[in-house]
Design a protein around this motif. Structure first.
Motif, PDB file in Angstrom:
ATOM      1  N   LYS A   2      16.658  30.688  -3.620  1.00 53.16           N
ATOM      2  CA  LYS A   2      17.966  31.427  -4.224  1.00 53.16           C
ATOM      3  C   LYS A   2      17.777  31.539  -5.618  1.00 53.16           C
ATOM      4  N   TYR A   3      18.303  32.786  -6.035  1.00 56.84           N
ATOM      5  CA  TYR A   3      18.214  32.902  -7.781  1.00 56.84           C
ATOM      6  C   TYR A   3      19.747  32.625  -8.081  1.00 56.84           C
ATOM      7  N   ILE A   4      19.742  32.195  -9.262  1.00 56.10           N
ATOM      8  CA  ILE A   4      20.896  31.586  -9.918  1.00 56.10           C
ATOM      9  C   ILE A   4      21.040  32.313 -11.309  1.00 56.10           C
ATOM     10  N   GLU A   5      22.256  32.292 -11.906  1.00 52.40           N
ATOM     11  CA  GLU A   5      22.401  32.926 -13.019  1.00 52.40           C
ATOM     12  C   GLU A   5      22.549  31.685 -14.277  1.00 52.40           C
ATOM     13  N   GLN A   6      21.907  31.693 -15.310  1.00 53.27           N
ATOM     14  CA  GLN A   6      21.984  30.849 -16.403  1.00 53.27           C
ATOM     15  C   GLN A   6      21.606  31.359 -17.795  1.00 53.27           C
ATOM     16  N   MET A   7      21.882  30.844 -18.841  1.00 53.16           N
ATOM     17  CA  MET A   7      21.284  31.436 -19.960  1.00 53.16           C
ATOM     18  C   MET A   7      19.872  31.031 -20.382  1.00 53.16           C
ATOM     19  N   GLU A   8      19.141  31.673 -21.247  1.00 53.46           N
ATOM     20  CA  GLU A   8      18.036  31.557 -21.519  1.00 53.46           C
ATOM     21  C   GLU A   8      17.465  29.984 -22.140  1.00 53.46           C
ATOM     22  N   VAL A   9      16.671  29.208 -21.862  1.00 53.58           N
ATOM     23  CA  VAL A   9      16.275  28.193 -22.184  1.00 53.58           C
ATOM     24  C   VAL A   9      15.468  28.455 -23.374  1.00 53.58           C
ATOM     25  N   LYS A 254      31.538  31.595 -12.854  1.00 53.06           N
ATOM     26  CA  LYS A 254      30.094  31.163 -12.514  1.00 53.06           C
ATOM     27  C   LYS A 254      29.199  31.280 -13.798  1.00 53.06           C
ATOM     28  N   GLU A 255      29.417  32.139 -14.647  1.00 58.39           N
ATOM     29  CA  GLU A 255      28.689  32.346 -15.702  1.00 58.39           C
ATOM     30  C   GLU A 255      28.771  31.251 -16.640  1.00 58.39           C
ATOM     31  N   ASP A 256      29.903  30.681 -16.807  1.00 52.50           N
ATOM     32  CA  ASP A 256      30.166  29.709 -17.567  1.00 52.50           C
ATOM     33  C   ASP A 256      29.524  28.465 -16.920  1.00 52.50           C
ATOM     34  N   TYR A 257      29.704  28.243 -15.801  1.00 53.52           N
ATOM     35  CA  TYR A 257      29.075  26.966 -15.085  1.00 53.52           C
ATOM     36  C   TYR A 257      27.602  26.923 -15.371  1.00 53.52           C
ATOM     37  N   TYR A 258      26.837  28.010 -15.190  1.00 58.79           N
ATOM     38  CA  TYR A 258      25.295  27.675 -15.399  1.00 58.79           C
ATOM     39  C   TYR A 258      25.178  27.825 -16.798  1.00 58.79           C
ATOM     40  N   PHE A 259      25.835  28.443 -17.858  1.00 55.86           N
ATOM     41  CA  PHE A 259      25.430  28.514 -19.224  1.00 55.86           C
ATOM     42  C   PHE A 259      25.573  27.055 -19.626  1.00 55.86           C
ATOM     43  N   LYS A 260      26.515  26.344 -19.391  1.00 54.47           N
ATOM     44  CA  LYS A 260      26.878  24.822 -19.823  1.00 54.47           C
ATOM     45  C   LYS A 260      26.055  23.800 -19.014  1.00 54.47           C
ATOM     46  N   ASP A 269      24.043  19.045 -24.800  1.00 56.64           N
ATOM     47  CA  ASP A 269      25.454  19.534 -24.992  1.00 56.64           C
ATOM     48  C   ASP A 269      26.332  18.867 -23.825  1.00 56.64           C
ATOM     49  N   TRP A 270      26.488  17.558 -23.865  1.00 50.94           N
ATOM     50  CA  TRP A 270      27.308  17.095 -22.624  1.00 50.94           C
ATOM     51  C   TRP A 270      28.818  17.355 -22.672  1.00 50.94           C
ATOM     52  N   LYS A 271      29.055  17.738 -24.161  1.00 50.72           N
ATOM     53  CA  LYS A 271      30.618  17.879 -24.179  1.00 50.72           C
ATOM     54  C   LYS A 271      31.357  18.880 -23.509  1.00 50.72           C
ATOM     55  N   SER A 272      30.606  20.075 -23.850  1.00 48.92           N
ATOM     56  CA  SER A 272      30.859  21.263 -23.307  1.00 48.92           C
ATOM     57  C   SER A 272      30.866  21.234 -21.750  1.00 48.92           C
ATOM     58  N   TRP A 273      29.929  20.666 -21.161  1.00 44.17           N
ATOM     59  CA  TRP A 273      29.591  20.524 -19.612  1.00 44.17           C
ATOM     60  C   TRP A 273      30.840  19.798 -18.988  1.00 44.17           C
TER      61      TRP A 273
END
Length: 379
Positions: A2-9, A254-260, A269-273
């Protein structure tokens, strides 16, 4: 996969397996961060009120058929598996034929069954271990396999609706023995409260990232991880029933979830997560309490009305029709001690005639719908 959304590593090679994923605990001094502590207090208070409200229900297990079903539906939607409430409600009614259940609905029901099986096991063992986690995965995917093998070329890609869809954004650990070692570390971290003296709610947040980063299975990791969250809260006495509807918050953000999630991997960055997960816990707890209050209020109103209109209507009947949204006559028959089709039809017609239930035909079958309960669940 399954594809998921996340920001670039950006801080490691996303095309190479992350075999150097750090073990737990994180090196950051998370539990003493003032911002996290403030959010932890409010999330813990909101979660505590859920348990108090659950004890007000005549049968707390009824929420496994209601709120837990909504959690199962939304959790599978995160992985792009969609069904309708109507299909779900019919599927959990007592006599609905399995052959008529569509594949997407079956996926949702497997999630609920896995949640229920894990909950039942924890009532005796009260411990999260790797066997339990694998058993949950097996139930979700209807398989007997375990962790993904080293040669499996599992990668996480951008979703089809995203810019540069199909691009690899994360490659989970793959080296032989790494997944096993990381999972053993994960369950040790969750269970050893003497060595890891961190608040259980914080542990849940940290462990959820770690599980998703390990990505131990070929598929179904997201659903397995979200069930693990609920079961861990139960095992630590923070939740008396696994009914926290957390996937609704995740899919809405969902976007925030995968970004964090990615921010932990990329920038530590554990704090934001953790703040995101604590906010999810708090808001989900408030929503759950609201739903429980509405169900209790509606049950009281329906009981008072039903007893006034129908001479045989009682507390047991009232609880039964609020146990699930779609009711079959045999459920009522078991309570009143009647099995004749003619007699049951007469009783169901009385419930319909007094607007307590509404009939709904599906081919030759007739379901009786509690529209008040559906309104609350889907509101």
């Amino acid at each position: 996969m399954k594809y998921i959304e996340q920001m670039e590593v950006t801080k490691f090679d996303r095309n190479k397996p992350y075999d150097e994923l750090p073990v737990l605990p994180p090196i950051n001094d998370i539990e003493n961060n003032p911002d996290i502590l403030k959010r932890l207090v409010s999330a813990s208070r909101a979660l505590a009120t859920v348990n108090g409200n659950l004890n007000r229900l005549p049968n707390p297990l009824m929420l496994i058929n209601t709120l837990a079903l909504q959690e199962a539906k939304t959790s599978t939607e995160i992985e792009n598996i969609f069904t309708t409430e109507d299909e779900l409600y019919k599927a959990i009614s007592d006599t609905y034929r399995e052959s008529k259940i569509n594949p997407a609905t079956k996926e949702v029901l497997k999630y609920r069954e896995a949640l229920w099986a894990g909950f039942s096991e924890l009532q005796t063992s009260n411990k999260i271990d790797t066997k339990l986690i694998i058993r949950i995965f097996n139930q979700i995917k209807e398989t007997t396999s375990g962790y993904r093998p080293p040669q499996a070329q599992v990668v996480i890609k951008r979703g089809e609706s995203e810019f540069r869809s199909g691009e690899i954004i994360y490659t989970p650990p793959r080296k032989e023995g790494v997944i096993e070692n990381l999972m053993e570390n994960l369950v040790e971290y969750l269970n050893n409260d003497e060595l890891y003296t961190v608040d259980p709610l914080l542990k849940m947040c940290i462990a959820h990232y770690q599980f998703e980063a390990i990505h131990p299975f070929q598929d179904g990791n997201g659903r397995t991880g979200r069930i693990l969250n609920l079961l861990y809260l139960f095992s630590k006495g923070l939740l008396s029933q696994p009914v926290l509807y957390m996937s609704k918050f995740i899919i809405a953000n969902k976007e925030d979830y995968y970004f964090k999630l990615g921010a932990v991997t990329q920038r530590n960055d554990w704090k934001s997560w953790i703040n995101f997960m604590l906010e999810a816990t708090e808001k989900t707890s408030l929503l759950t309490n609201s739903r429980i209050n509405e169900i209790l209020s509606q049950m009281d109103s329906t009981l008072e009305y039903g007893k006034e209109k129908i001479k045989w209507y009682n507390k047991e009947i009232n609880e039964a029709i609020f146990s699930q949204p779609y009711i079959k006559p045999n459920l009522i028959g078991e309570i009143i001690g009647k099995s004749s089709r003619t007699t049951l039809t007469k009783y169901m017609n009385e419930l319909v005639g007094n607007n307590i239930l509404r009939p709904k035909k599906d081919g030759v079958e007739v379901f009786y719908v509690n529209e008040d309960l559906i309104r609350i669940l889907e509101g």
